[in-house]
Motif scaffolding. Sequence first.
Motif, short mmCIF file in Angstrom:
data_model
loop_
_atom_site.label_atom_id
_atom_site.label_comp_id
_atom_site.label_asym_id
_atom_site.label_seq_id
_atom_site.Cartn_x
_atom_site.Cartn_y
_atom_site.Cartn_z
N ALA A 38 0.83 -1.21 0.00
CA ALA A 38 0.00 0.00 0.00
C ALA A 38 0.86 1.26 0.00
N VAL A 44 2.42 1.73 -3.52
CA VAL A 44 1.43 2.25 -4.47
C VAL A 44 1.12 3.70 -4.17
N PHE A 45 0.99 4.04 -2.88
CA PHE A 45 0.72 5.42 -2.47
C PHE A 45 1.85 6.35 -2.93
N SER A 100 -5.05 3.33 -2.03
CA SER A 100 -3.94 2.73 -1.28
C SER A 100 -3.86 3.31 0.13
N THR A 146 -6.12 1.83 3.23
CA THR A 146 -5.77 0.63 4.01
C THR A 146 -4.74 0.91 5.09
#
Length: 503
Positions: free
Chosen positions: A67, A70-71, A97, A100
């Motif tokens: 996450a 991706v962030f 992202s 989560t």
Amino acid sequence: MSLGMFMAILDIQVVATSLPTIQSALGISADWMVWVQTAYLTAEIVAIPLTGYLTARLGMRWLFVGAVCVFTLASLGCALSQSFEQLIAWRIVQGFSGGTLIPSVFAAVFLLFPERSQALATTIAGVAAVLAPTVGPIVGGWITQSFSWHWLFMINIVPGVVVGAGVALTLRGKASERTRSTAIDVPALALLAMGLTALQLGLKDAPSLGWDAPRVLGLLGLFAACGAAFVWRTLASRAPLVELRCFSDRNFAIGCVFSFVLGFGLFGSTYLMPFFLGLVREHGPLRIGEIMLVTGITQLLTAPIAVYLERRLDPRLLTAFGFSLFAVGLLMSGEQTAATDFWGMFAPQIVRGAAIMFCILPPTRMALGRLPPHLVVHGSGLFNLMRNLGGAIGLALIDTTIFSRAATEGNEIVDKLRSGDLATALAIGIPRDAFLEQRGQPLDEFALEMIRPLVEKAGLVSAINSAWLLCGILTMLAVTLIVFVRRVSPAAKAANAAVAADR
């Protein structure tokens, strides 16, 4: 992990003060800049129900690492965006992202630490969560004014790499374990995303096209159909995307209403202040951040008081107090003029900042304190989802209110000027002598060009005040629901854990 969560929360706040700058740089109309925030929030709403499933499939360690990566990549995409469409697309990825990260941090507190260390771990994570909205406005304003709005997203790159590498290296044991999980209900997820998108677009198009326009009716109809299908499928599923049985508990259902209303007012006020200060007062992002810092500092100072009282007093009383105070702060901003600035906004910000923690902590215990233990985790996710949903829908309704009312208010001001109303002329900034000389005569082109900006600004101020009043009245109405809440024991252990998990 707390640093990663800090990034995700900060990303909403640092962008807020720079919305007028982004709008000008990308050449979009003012009524579209709300999507910079709405896209992020809507994507978070879709991601939150997936957190439990993804944790089971990937393990907490690799879910968090993935996450954050991706962030970070999405942040780079936002920084390199050359158009509004590109920015919105990357904000969606960023929000999905980031959605989560916050649940994962507080889940780690209770899964990875022994009970004797959980209080300290919760405090560290809680400070990170409260500090982000405190420093966000001033940091965002300084970055934009000193460099450019692209650096609002570039600042995530280095911390993102550090967080990803740090979590990958340090999280071991339970954090790396995977558990058996049921398949995700993909159709339900698609219905949720499609319904929310249709609602946002319908609310956006209604002021310009009319509520009875085929496109608007079609979008709202699609939202209703998707919502009904989502509820039916979720109730019938053996592995529901969200556990709707939680709503059978009266306290939880009312608590979710409070969470929704808080999201409406919280994200709404964070949007309305830079909107007013940028478009009406014409302040730069740094000055906007300096003015908005008052709310964050007040929230930070009152947080220990709220934590102390929340453990000792009836959550119903604290909830009623918090939302009443928050409503007063919102209503106080509904009397702004075109000359309102720092000191005119100081008292409303103090009131709202003092109320926020009382609107977060007690309603969470009130909502989750009576749920069976096996539903607490599901309830906590739903409770958090409702706050973001309130924010996303609230931003759409606020934008609808502003741009539908601004034109109407402007026309009313023009009618009053044509009828010779001196008080209106003075209120919007027309000199007395100039107006008296022109009164009773048809306006020439020069006069029209002179007064048009004044009329437009006055109409916009009035429309913004209407949006503040909408937030305040809705919050005040929510307070009346407190009489239907059953008493909750302050010693509800599961709820105390959920309080930290939600924040």
